[in-house]
Design a protein around this motif. Structure first.
Motif, PDB file in Angstrom:
ATOM      1  N   SER A   9       0.871  -1.179   0.000  1.00 13.94           N
ATOM      2  CA  SER A   9       0.000   0.000   0.000  1.00 13.94           C
ATOM      3  C   SER A   9       0.905   1.226   0.000  1.00 13.94           C
ATOM      4  O   SER A   9       1.684   1.435   0.939  1.00 13.94           O
ATOM      5  CB  SER A   9      -0.899  -0.004   1.244  1.00 13.94           C
ATOM      6  OG  SER A   9      -1.669   1.175   1.299  1.00 13.94           O
ATOM      7  N   ALA A  10       0.839   2.037  -1.056  1.00 10.03           N
ATOM      8  CA  ALA A  10       1.786   3.148  -1.229  1.00 10.03           C
ATOM      9  C   ALA A  10       1.064   4.444  -1.527  1.00 10.03           C
ATOM     10  O   ALA A  10       0.006   4.461  -2.159  1.00 10.03           O
ATOM     11  CB  ALA A  10       2.768   2.838  -2.361  1.00 10.03           C
ATOM     12  N   VAL A  11       1.652   5.528  -1.054  1.00 10.23           N
ATOM     13  CA  VAL A  11       1.212   6.878  -1.383  1.00 10.23           C
ATOM     14  C   VAL A  11       2.435   7.664  -1.817  1.00 10.23           C
ATOM     15  O   VAL A  11       3.453   7.671  -1.118  1.00 10.23           O
ATOM     16  CB  VAL A  11       0.542   7.576  -0.179  1.00 10.23           C
ATOM     17  CG1 VAL A  11       0.320   9.048  -0.476  1.00 10.23           C
ATOM     18  CG2 VAL A  11      -0.791   6.916   0.127  1.00 10.23           C
ATOM     19  N   VAL A  12       2.357   8.306  -2.975  1.00  8.90           N
ATOM     20  CA  VAL A  12       3.462   9.091  -3.509  1.00  8.90           C
ATOM     21  C   VAL A  12       3.046  10.554  -3.541  1.00  8.90           C
ATOM     22  O   VAL A  12       1.993  10.893  -4.085  1.00  8.90           O
ATOM     23  CB  VAL A  12       3.863   8.616  -4.922  1.00  8.90           C
ATOM     24  CG1 VAL A  12       5.024   9.446  -5.460  1.00  8.90           C
ATOM     25  CG2 VAL A  12       4.224   7.140  -4.907  1.00  8.90           C
ATOM     26  N   ASN A  13       3.856  11.404  -2.955  1.00  9.32           N
ATOM     27  CA  ASN A  13       3.578  12.828  -2.877  1.00  9.32           C
ATOM     28  C   ASN A  13       4.518  13.571  -3.818  1.00  9.32           C
ATOM     29  O   ASN A  13       5.736  13.532  -3.648  1.00  9.32           O
ATOM     30  CB  ASN A  13       3.771  13.322  -1.434  1.00  9.32           C
ATOM     31  CG  ASN A  13       3.249  14.734  -1.230  1.00  9.32           C
ATOM     32  OD1 ASN A  13       3.560  15.645  -1.996  1.00  9.32           O
ATOM     33  ND2 ASN A  13       2.457  14.917  -0.180  1.00  9.32           N
ATOM     34  N   TYR A  14       3.943  14.235  -4.816  1.00 10.42           N
ATOM     35  CA  TYR A  14       4.760  14.941  -5.800  1.00 10.42           C
ATOM     36  C   TYR A  14       5.503  16.118  -5.178  1.00 10.42           C
ATOM     37  O   TYR A  14       6.664  16.383  -5.499  1.00 10.42           O
ATOM     38  CB  TYR A  14       3.859  15.415  -6.949  1.00 10.42           C
ATOM     39  CG  TYR A  14       4.529  16.358  -7.923  1.00 10.42           C
ATOM     40  CD1 TYR A  14       5.768  16.042  -8.481  1.00 10.42           C
ATOM     41  CD2 TYR A  14       3.921  17.550  -8.292  1.00 10.42           C
ATOM     42  CE1 TYR A  14       6.377  16.902  -9.377  1.00 10.42           C
ATOM     43  CE2 TYR A  14       4.529  18.410  -9.185  1.00 10.42           C
ATOM     44  CZ  TYR A  14       5.752  18.090  -9.730  1.00 10.42           C
ATOM     45  OH  TYR A  14       6.365  18.929 -10.605  1.00 10.42           O
ATOM     46  N   ALA A  15       4.852  16.828  -4.255  1.00  9.28           N
ATOM     47  CA  ALA A  15       5.473  18.015  -3.667  1.00  9.28           C
ATOM     48  C   ALA A  15       6.690  17.657  -2.825  1.00  9.28           C
ATOM     49  O   ALA A  15       7.706  18.345  -2.866  1.00  9.28           O
ATOM     50  CB  ALA A  15       4.459  18.777  -2.822  1.00  9.28           C
ATOM     51  N   THR A  16       6.598  16.573  -2.043  1.00  3.91           N
ATOM     52  CA  THR A  16       7.736  16.179  -1.191  1.00  3.91           C
ATOM     53  C   THR A  16       8.665  15.189  -1.878  1.00  3.91           C
ATOM     54  O   THR A  16       9.726  14.879  -1.335  1.00  3.91           O
ATOM     55  CB  THR A  16       7.234  15.549   0.121  1.00  3.91           C
ATOM     56  OG1 THR A  16       6.450  14.382  -0.189  1.00  3.91           O
ATOM     57  CG2 THR A  16       6.374  16.530   0.903  1.00  3.91           C
ATOM     58  N   GLU A  17       8.241  14.668  -3.060  1.00  2.00           N
ATOM     59  CA  GLU A  17       9.027  13.712  -3.834  1.00  2.00           C
ATOM     60  C   GLU A  17       9.357  12.477  -3.007  1.00  2.00           C
ATOM     61  O   GLU A  17      10.451  11.928  -3.071  1.00  2.00           O
ATOM     62  CB  GLU A  17      10.312  14.361  -4.377  1.00  2.00           C
ATOM     63  CG  GLU A  17      10.032  15.503  -5.331  1.00  2.00           C
ATOM     64  CD  GLU A  17      11.291  16.139  -5.893  1.00  2.00           C
ATOM     65  OE1 GLU A  17      12.392  15.648  -5.570  1.00  2.00           O
ATOM     66  OE2 GLU A  17      11.176  17.128  -6.631  1.00  2.00           O
ATOM     67  N   ARG A  18       8.381  12.036  -2.220  1.00  2.00           N
ATOM     68  CA  ARG A  18       8.586  10.866  -1.370  1.00  2.00           C
ATOM     69  C   ARG A  18       7.451   9.875  -1.564  1.00  2.00           C
ATOM     70  O   ARG A  18       6.305  10.261  -1.808  1.00  2.00           O
ATOM     71  CB  ARG A  18       8.655  11.271   0.104  1.00  2.00           C
ATOM     72  CG  ARG A  18       9.900  12.059   0.465  1.00  2.00           C
ATOM     73  CD  ARG A  18       9.730  12.696   1.820  1.00  2.00           C
ATOM     74  NE  ARG A  18       9.807  11.731   2.894  1.00  2.00           N
ATOM     75  CZ  ARG A  18      10.888  11.549   3.673  1.00  2.00           C
ATOM     76  NH1 ARG A  18      11.962  12.267   3.460  1.00  2.00           N
ATOM     77  NH2 ARG A  18      10.893  10.672   4.632  1.00  2.00           N
ATOM     78  N   ALA A  19       7.801   8.599  -1.440  1.00  2.00           N
ATOM     79  CA  ALA A  19       6.802   7.526  -1.440  1.00  2.00           C
ATOM     80  C   ALA A  19       6.808   6.892  -0.063  1.00  2.00           C
ATOM     81  O   ALA A  19       7.870   6.533   0.458  1.00  2.00           O
ATOM     82  CB  ALA A  19       7.140   6.477  -2.496  1.00  2.00           C
ATOM     83  N   ARG A  20       5.630   6.787   0.530  1.00  2.00           N
ATOM     84  CA  ARG A  20       5.509   6.088   1.806  1.00  2.00           C
ATOM     85  C   ARG A  20       4.826   4.758   1.534  1.00  2.00           C
ATOM     86  O   ARG A  20       3.696   4.723   1.042  1.00  2.00           O
ATOM     87  CB  ARG A  20       4.703   6.902   2.811  1.00  2.00           C
ATOM     88  CG  ARG A  20       4.726   6.269   4.192  1.00  2.00           C
ATOM     89  CD  ARG A  20       4.179   7.163   5.253  1.00  2.00           C
ATOM     90  NE  ARG A  20       2.752   7.351   5.132  1.00  2.00           N
ATOM     91  CZ  ARG A  20       2.010   7.890   6.089  1.00  2.00           C
ATOM     92  NH1 ARG A  20       2.571   8.305   7.195  1.00  2.00           N
ATOM     93  NH2 ARG A  20       0.724   8.046   5.933  1.00  2.00           N
ATOM     94  N   VAL A  21       5.515   3.685   1.849  1.00  2.00           N
ATOM     95  CA  VAL A  21       5.073   2.349   1.455  1.00  2.00           C
ATOM     96  C   VAL A  21       4.881   1.483   2.687  1.00  2.00           C
ATOM     97  O   VAL A  21       5.765   1.389   3.541  1.00  2.00           O
ATOM     98  CB  VAL A  21       6.107   1.687   0.514  1.00  2.00           C
ATOM     99  CG1 VAL A  21       5.576   0.355  -0.001  1.00  2.00           C
ATOM    100  CG2 VAL A  21       6.456   2.608  -0.647  1.00  2.00           C
ATOM    101  N   GLU A  22       3.708   0.860   2.792  1.00  2.00           N
ATOM    102  CA  GLU A  22       3.465  -0.168   3.790  1.00  2.00           C
ATOM    103  C   GLU A  22       3.399  -1.502   3.075  1.00  2.00           C
ATOM    104  O   GLU A  22       2.687  -1.651   2.080  1.00  2.00           O
ATOM    105  CB  GLU A  22       2.170   0.107   4.554  1.00  2.00           C
ATOM    106  CG  GLU A  22       2.284   1.252   5.541  1.00  2.00           C
ATOM    107  CD  GLU A  22       1.137   1.257   6.528  1.00  2.00           C
ATOM    108  OE1 GLU A  22       0.476   0.213   6.657  1.00  2.00           O
ATOM    109  OE2 GLU A  22       0.911   2.293   7.155  1.00  2.00           O
TER     110      GLU A  22
END
Length: 771
Positions: free
Chosen positions: A53-66
């Motif tokens: 389960s992932a969320v990618v944020n364009y503004a912070t250029e980070r992907a948070r992945v569970e």
């Protein structure tokens, strides 16, 4: 807000792993993203993996992945790289250097070269278009020589991203930009090599019509590249600046510390500090970690951590926060929390989580961005065909299609929400307001009622002596000294208040001490049997209580304070009144909330008399007293049932249920872990103005998001039809596209200058409780 309504992890396109104990979270820096469509592509790729389960944020250029605990993180990074981007694992937010630092430098160089070469080619084209007599043999090759590096090397980031997209069968904003630049360049080369007359065409490219089939559009290709690079450069710098407040907060931590060991003091890295270690902080040094004062007194500058401008005085027994600066004397501290458990680290994680989560409106914008680029490609082809079918020349059809490709800008949609959240949460951290996620921002604009707990929230949470009255023949100092001698052996909050009021002088020894739970205490001091506590206790042991002393006691208790009678030699000798004082800022903070259109309610487990006294002092009219923790939640639900949006401010375990039940939970930062976990917003400052600050900042951030989205949607709705109709030239289209993203980011950056007003006029607050 109920726990079900507050996601504890970032919203995703698929359910999070069911067994959180068997899952693990990774942070990945994603490089090479140029628009929101890129972020959507990476997110889709990651979410296709089993259990991920992932969320990618364009503004912070980070992907948070569970993902499942046994997932190899290299698998995740390989998937990002297969999508055409770079991936780097980030284990700790402190190790991250912020989004786009290297990219800013690259864009600066490319923009500089493009500007140096594009300006003369555009000027030359304009001059030759206005004054045909100035045309010289081979002028078109001079234009090609100037424009060639611009449309190739300078525009390479657009071409590279477009090729990556084609290789992975997807399209992004760069696909549109690259297609427009290539189309204008190839058309110009065709005109140059086919033979026949060659015209300067559009000059500066400000208009679409007028070039003809012999027009040269190298100035358009070079100018559009320069405009778009300028927009990307400004956007990249602004995105880097947006997270500056958060990075500054995390940089507060000290690097080393002087620890007291058995063989003497030794300076060690903060990473080697353990709970229970004693360490020294000299004037001007940072406090290495959360600790309690063992020796010394000083003033701590907490402005960078809590936003408080005035240094806070600390004494032995007071808790201090890591990252604050010792502005006074030498302190000996004992570490209570280290590493990731410190308040600074915990607050950093709260802000980080808020910046990476997506609001509902942002998820809608991401879905639009994902399909926007293919739609624009189709519109450009239709525009090209339509102009030819309507009798236009080929050059006009090409130029109009190029304008359609260039003017489209899903980047503004993708940046509208995350940049505002990024800047707003960073500014909140500077003010001592830690917002857990976009959901909290969305909730605050609807809140109309604020429920306060009493002890530790409206009040300081510590007993203080507020009055000492001695009977005739007994001195005030004597009364306090005798009482302190007995209470010195007790750990009761009232006992500590009496001892503190007696001062730091010598205390007579006490013998035969005994505590009488719920009644008071007794002991022998200087050969006298001393009893202190409730009037009932003194009456039970046969002590005489004079009428004037009883009257004084009744008067003080009517005001909501606790009265301790002190007696010896068979008679009550006086009384000591103790109370939990209201915070100095409570009354003014309630006034500030009223000015924001909010109604304040006091809900406490304390007795009615004390609650009413505190409420009257701070200016709250509605009071519910004597309620258990579940009763506080019932009050919240009752108000919600009447149509109110309720915020709860508390600090203790007994507030956790109400904080979770509220539409917006606010926990005082020095409160219990249960309260902090249940809240949507954590307040780090001691003064209650921070409640008004949090609500006002959240409202301002949400207003910024709405304006950003209105601009982003409105721009595309208006610009695309104008470009298709031939009313926007490619250069104007390129400038407009670049400026749309710059406008969104710059508008979000205004939040860095947010200053609370504490009292702007607002609508009258509704009356919500009747007693």
């Amino acid at each position: 807000m109920s726990p079900e309504a507050i996601p504890t992890s970032a919203p995703t396109t698929r359910p999070a792993p069911a067994d959180s104990a068997a899952s693990r979270r990774y942070e990945i820096r994603v490089g090479g993203m140029t628009c929101a469509a890129c972020a959507s592509r990476v997110e889709r790729k990651l979410n296709k993996l089993d259990g991920v389960s992932a969320v990618v944020n364009y503004a912070t250029e980070r992907a948070r992945v569970e993902c499942p605990a046994d997932t190899d993180p290299r698998l995740l990074m390989n998937e990002v790289e297969r999508a055409g981007y770079t991936a780097r694992r980030v284990d700790d937010v402190r190790t991250d250097d912020g989004p786009g630092d290297g990219r800013v430098t690259e864009l600066r160089w490319r923009l500089a070269v493009a500007a140096v070469l594009a300006v003369p080619v555009c000027d030359l084209s304009l001059a030759l278009s206005l004054f045909p007599e100035l045309r010289f043999p081979g002028w078109q090759w001079v234009c090609l020589l100037l424009a060639g590096p611009v449309v190739t090397w300078c525009a390479w980031p657009f071409h590279r991203a477009a090729v990556n997209g084609l290789r992975h069968r997807t399209s992004t904003m760069d696909t549109l930009v690259s297609a427009g630049i290539v189309a204008a360049t190839l058309w110009s080369l065709w005109v140059m090599v086919k033979g026949g007359p060659v015209e300067p065409g559009l000059g500066r490219g400000l208009a679409v019509l007028g070039g003809g089939d012999h027009a040269l559009y190298l100035d358009v290709a070079a100018g559009v590249t320069t405009f778009l690079l300028a927009g990307r450069y400004v956007e990249a710098r602004a995105k880097s600046s947006a997270g500056a407040a958060m990075r500054a907060l995390l940089a507060l931590a000290a690097k080393d510390v002087e620890v007291l060991r058995e063989d003497g003091p030794v300076r060690v890295p903060v990473s080697e500090l353990l709970v229970g270690d004693e360490f020294v902080v000299r004037p001007g040094e940072k406090v290495a970690t959360d600790a309690v004062v063992r020796e010394g007194r000083s003033a701590l500058d907490t402005s960078m951590v809590t936003g408080e401008a005035v240094p806070r005085e600390v004494l032995p027994g007071d808790a201090v926060i890591g990252g604050t600066v010792n502005a006074g004397g030498r302190l000996l501290l004992r570490a209570t929390r280290v590493g990731a458990d410190t308040q600074l680290a915990r607050m950093g994680r709260l802000v980080e989580r808020a910046q990476e989560e997506k609001a509902a409106v942002q998820r809608l914008a991401d879905r639009i961005s994902a399909v926007f680029v293919p739609v624009v490609l189709v519109l450009a082809l239709l525009t090209f065909a339509g102009w030819l079918l309507l009798g236009g020349d080929t050059a006009t059809a090409v130029t109009t299609a190029v304008a359609v490709l260039v003017v489209a800008c899903p980047c503004a949609l993708g940046l509208a929400t995350p940049t505002a959240v990024l800047v707003g949460t960073g500014r909140g951290a500077q003010l001592g307001v830690f917002i857990k996620g976009p959901q909290a921002l969305e909730s605050t604009r609807r809140v109309d009622t604020v429920i306060f707990d009493k002890t530790g929230t409206l009040t300081e949470g510590r007993m203080h002596v507020v009055d000492v009255w001695a009977s005739p023949g007994t001195g005030r100092d004597e009364l306090l000294g005798v009482a302190a001698a007995v209470e010195h052996a007790s750990e009761h909050p009232i006992a500590r208040a009496v001892v503190a009021a007696a001062g730091s002088g010598p205390v007579p020894p006490v013998s035969d001490f005994s505590a009488l739970p719920g009644l008071g205490a007794r002991g022998t001091v200087d050969g006298r049997g001393v009893v202190l506590g409730r009037d009932r206790l003194l009456a039970d042991v046969g002590f005489d209580i004079a009428g004037d002393l009883q009257a004084r006691r009744a008067s003080l208790e009517a005001g909501g304070v606790t009265v301790v009678l002190v007696g010896w030699d068979g008679a009550a000798r006086g009384l000591i009144a103790v109370a939990d004082r209201a915070r100095p800022s409570s009354a003014a903070a309630v006034t500030a909330l009223r000015a924001l259109g909010l109604h304040a309610v006091l809900v406490t487990g304390d007795n009615e008399r004390t609650a009413q006294a505190v409420a009257a002092e701070v200016g709250i009219d509605d009071v519910v007293a004597g309620v258990l923790p579940e009763g506080k939640a019932e009050v919240v639900r009752r108000l919600q049932g009447e149509g109110h949006r309720v915020a709860v401010v508390g600090d203790g375990v007994n507030d956790a249920v109400a904080l979770a039940a509220a539409d917006l939970g606010m926990a005082i930062g020095h409160g219990t872990d249960a309260a902090i976990e249940a809240a949507d917003i954590v307040l780090a400052r001691d003064d209650l103005f921070v409640v008004a600050d949090a609500i006002e900042l959240s409202r301002r951030t949400h207003r910024t998001i709405r304006w950003n989205l209105a601009w982003a949607f409105g721009y595309n709705v208006a610009a695309l039809p104008l470009a298709m109709a031939g009313l926007l030239g490619p250069l104007i289209a390129g400038a407009a596209m670049a400026l749309s993203s710059v406008f969104v980011v710059s508008h979000s950056l205004r939040l860095r200058r947010f200053t609370p007003t504490h009292g702007e006029p607002a609508r009258p607050a509704p009356a919500v409780l009747s007693r």
